[in-house]
Design an enzyme around this catalytic site. Structure first.
Site, mmCIF file in Angstrom:
data_model
loop_
_atom_site.group_PDB
_atom_site.id
_atom_site.type_symbol
_atom_site.label_atom_id
_atom_site.label_comp_id
_atom_site.label_asym_id
_atom_site.label_seq_id
_atom_site.Cartn_x
_atom_site.Cartn_y
_atom_site.Cartn_z
ATOM 1 N N SER A 539 0.506 5.431 -9.204
ATOM 2 C CA SER A 539 1.100 5.740 -10.560
ATOM 3 C C SER A 539 1.464 7.114 -10.833
ATOM 4 O O SER A 539 2.108 7.753 -10.071
ATOM 5 C CB SER A 539 0.042 5.184 -11.645
ATOM 6 O OG SER A 539 0.905 4.897 -12.775
ATOM 7 N N GLU A 622 6.465 -4.278 -7.381
ATOM 8 C CA GLU A 622 6.930 -2.615 -7.382
ATOM 9 C C GLU A 622 7.730 -2.293 -6.591
ATOM 10 O O GLU A 622 8.453 -1.032 -6.383
ATOM 11 C CB GLU A 622 5.852 -1.879 -8.062
ATOM 12 C CG GLU A 622 5.291 -2.114 -9.311
ATOM 13 C CD GLU A 622 4.148 -1.020 -9.787
ATOM 14 O OE1 GLU A 622 3.877 -0.789 -10.952
ATOM 15 O OE2 GLU A 622 3.465 -0.544 -8.988
ATOM 16 N N HIS A 650 0.844 -3.735 -10.615
ATOM 17 C CA HIS A 650 0.463 -2.203 -10.675
ATOM 18 C C HIS A 650 -0.772 -1.765 -10.101
ATOM 19 O O HIS A 650 -0.805 -0.839 -9.039
ATOM 20 C CB HIS A 650 0.637 -1.371 -12.079
ATOM 21 C CG HIS A 650 0.956 -0.147 -12.200
ATOM 22 N ND1 HIS A 650 2.028 0.512 -11.635
ATOM 23 C CD2 HIS A 650 0.061 0.819 -12.733
ATOM 24 C CE1 HIS A 650 1.808 1.915 -11.619
ATOM 25 N NE2 HIS A 650 0.495 2.052 -12.315
#
Length: 706
Positions: A539, A622, A650
């Site tokens: 992230s 993702e 995530h």
């Protein structure tokens, strides 16, 4: 009074067989027989850590130590003598979890009241619709007012229902059988009813989207291409509150007052109600984004009293009243908020007094009589349940979920502190291999971006800090500094705040400065090889990795869990809602490219010069974001490898995937930083790929390859 006592070998052994009671009516699963720990023999730490030690940690609440804003997983009994919680343990061989409802008593007894159910992951409100996160859902059990029953949420067959079980032990039973999740619940004051909250509208939305699909889904703000073409559930679907008779199961719609009571029980903001009617809460000092909040109290006469002390402003994690009308609050403070301090404040006294100060992390604290029950951990101590007396801060351990760690040799940990070029305070925990000797030099792996609590695997739990150390690598575990735009004058909205963060990549340069200053602090000790530094991140940490590879190419290898923030990806691959948001923050549209703006950050634009081995371990919802950068790297013949994990978000939540990421990251850095390889036959294909990467890199550096 100092509470920074390290719970190591001896104190881990407080939980013995004589203190552990398995309720005879709790459903058992042979694969979950070790959901609760058994007796552990005394003795010294004798062996090194392995990947399964970390994957199979028994968890209470969310794993990350910095998750202090998450809901508490603890429920204290009305008499304050017991606390209930859900224990979760991963089984990577089955790629599943074992879960159970546990009660720990002040006298040290521990009993398992229910076992079973599925691990649930949380979703959040995103741009254009709800987004799955992979983060574990946190549910706190709640005791009936008479303390005889415990209500708790449990997920089976993909739906979360509400269950109750006798607190003394007995058969648990589901009291809801609906088709939508029970999101929240509360007992009525007399204990005869349970208030429950759910969103039946989600079923109607599903039917509407199914019907729309017969004529083709409209591609609009609801769609996030990385998740799929199906429009996501909208944000803000109505919550329906119902009242259930515990004895008969009869239901009716909740009144407005009952629905408000239920809504208040879901509030995560610190709020305390005293027995005499006084209330305490947090109020922002200004309308500026991320304004610090001050403690305010509504007195018995209805007057609002702000606490005048600077100790009552900012980073307050919890509020509680005692029987004498004294207000207690837990606050983060010190260098980059590395300390936690419990204060007591008498309203007619302007100066709160400290009761407990610790560098340990205290999470999910709930009041039980004259004490707090908290989850507590530190860099070398996995999470455990502690009871902290409000009067003097005296702490005692009630339940140690992972006593096996008493026999594991961990690397030494030292806290380092510095400021970046913006003057922002930051810290890092330097972890050296077990048995490190003076004069030795080690390769270094950087792990990001919070370093609170037990040093497990960094934010997202993919980079096993102590496993790296056990294999001869030093680790710098970073805590990110405050946002660079915090306190900047003239910012009125969160959009203003985000524009200031993104302008000229201000936040990225601030984080890069902190990263490089931390590495220089370690280098100055002469204990690492400066040519053998690796870097990792998920992230925000992944963004720091990519920015560093482009602008400070000192790293010998890198591994990331998300990629890549490139010009085309931002405006195409994340959907209309995300693109609109990024344009509002100052990024150019697809049809008016600005290469100069993107050059310091785009992997695709810098693919020809990175020349560093890059491992990508991405979730299947993702990985599409990585395609622009990955394709550019591949076309330039760069050493890049991507792995995509199915059914992930995530945060990767599946135990088999977490173990795989641990082990591949270990192999990756051992290969590129130490020249080591695992001789296991099953891994020889990966080393053949990496050998080919190394040969190509060597040829390019020698000028023999394009």
């Amino acid at each position: 009074m100092s509470g920074a006592r390290t719970m190591r070998a001896g104190t881990f052994l407080l939980l013995g067989a004589s203190l552990l009671a398995i309720c005879p009516d709790a459903r058992a699963d042979a694969s979950c027989e070790h959901l609760l720990p058994g007796p552990v023999a005394t003795g010294k730490a004798t062996r090194l850590i392995n990947a399964d030690d970390l994957v199979r940690l028994r968890d209470i609440g969310r794993p990350e130590g910095s998750a202090f804003s998450a809901p508490t997983p603890l429920g204290a009994s009305p008499d304050g003598q017991e606390v209930a919680f859900i224990v979760r343990r991963a089984d990577p061989n089955r790629n599943d979890y074992c879960l159970g409802l546990v009660v720990a008593s002040r006298n040290g007894a521990v009993r398992l009241l229910d076992q079973g159910g599925e691990m649930a992951t949380a979703s959040l409100d995103g741009e254009g619709g709800r987004m799955p996160t992979g983060v574990p859902e946190v549910w706190a059990p709640r005791w009936s007012p008479d303390g005889r029953q415990i209500a708790f949420q449990r997920r089976d067959d993909g739906v979360t229902q509400l269950w109750i079980v006798p607190a003394a032990g007995g058969k648990a039973r589901a009291i809801t059988q609906g088709k939508v999740d029970i999101e929240a619940f509360a007992w009525s004051a007399d204990g005869q009813f349970l208030l429950v909250a759910s969103r039946p509208a989600i079923l109607a939305d599903k039917d509407r989207v199914d019907a729309e699909g017969l004529g083709g889904w409209l591609y609009d703000r609801r769609v996030a291409p990385n998740i799929g073409p199906r429009p996501r559930p909208p944000v803000g679907l109505a919550v329906e509150a119902r009242l259930i008779d515990v004895a008969t199961g009869a239901q009716r719609a909740a009144t407005h007052a009952e629905a408000e009571q239920l809504a208040e029980s879901r509030n995560l903001a610190p709020l305390a109600q005293a027995a005499d009617g006084r209330r305490a809460w947090l109020a922002p000092e200004s309308t500026a984004p991320l304004s610090p909040e001050r403690i305010k109290v509504r007195n018995r006469d209805g007057r609002d009293i702000p606490c005048p002390s600077p100790l009552c402003l900012g980073d307050v994690q919890g509020l509680w009243w005692d029987a004498q009308g004294q207000l207690y609050f837990l606050r983060r403070e010190g260098w980059a908020k590395e300390d936690m301090v419990l204060y007591a404040w008498t309203l007619d006294d302007s100066a709160p007094r400290p009761v407990l100060r610790t560098r340990d992390v205290l999470l999910g604290c709930v009041q039980g009589g004259a004490a707090l029950y908290c989850l507590r951990e530190n860099a070398t101590t996995p999470r455990y349940l502690a009871r902290i007396a409000l009067t003097d801060g005296r702490a005692e351990s009630l339940f140690v979920p992972n006593p096996e760690f008493a026999h594991i040799r961990l690397g030494s940990v030292e806290r380092l502190r510095w400021r970046n070029d913006r003057g922002l305070a930051a810290w890092g925990d330097l972890v050296l291999p077990p048995g490190a000797r003076p004069g030795q030099k080690f390769p270094l792996v950087v792990v990001q971006y919070h370093s609170d609590g037990f040093l497990r695997g960094g934010t997202g739990d993919e980079y096993p800090i102590q496993l790296f150390a056990a294999h001869g690598m030093a680790v710098l575990s970073l805590e990110r500094p405050a946002f660079v735009a915090t306190g900047q004058p003239g910012l009125r909205t969160m959009d203003d705040f985000n524009r200031a963060m993104q302008a000229g990549w201000a936040e990225r340069w601030s984080l890069l400065s902190s990263l490089m200053t931390g590495i220089d602090t370690v280098k100055a000790r002469g204990i690492i090889n400066p040519d053998r530094i690796g870097i990792t991140g998920l992230s925000d940490g992944s963004s720091t990795v990519r920015f560093a590879l482009i602008n400070r190419p000192i790293f010998a290898a890198a591994s990331i869990s998300n990629c890549c923030f490139d010009a085309n990806m931002v405006m195409m691959q994340a959907g209309i809602a995300f693109a609109d948001k990024q344009r509002a923050y100052g990024l150019p549209p697809l049809t008016r490219p600005d290469p100069d703006l993107w050059r310091p950050y785009s992997v695709a634009m810098n693919a020809g010069k990175l020349n560093r081995p890059l491992l990508m371990q991405l979730s299947d919802d993702e990985y599409i974001h990585s395609l622009e950068g990955f394709t550019a790297l591949r076309e330039y013949g760069q050493p890049v490898e991507m792995h995509v994990f199915p059914g992930e978000h995530h945060i990767k939540w599946q135990p088999a995937h977490r173990r795989a990421t641990y082990l591949r990251n270990l192999d990756w850095f051992a290969y590129w930083l130490e020249g080591k390889r695992d001789p296991a036959p099953a891994k020889q294909d990966q080393y053949a790929r990496w050998d080919a990467m190394r040969s190509n890199m060597t040829a390019k550096m020698a000028g023999n390859a394009p």
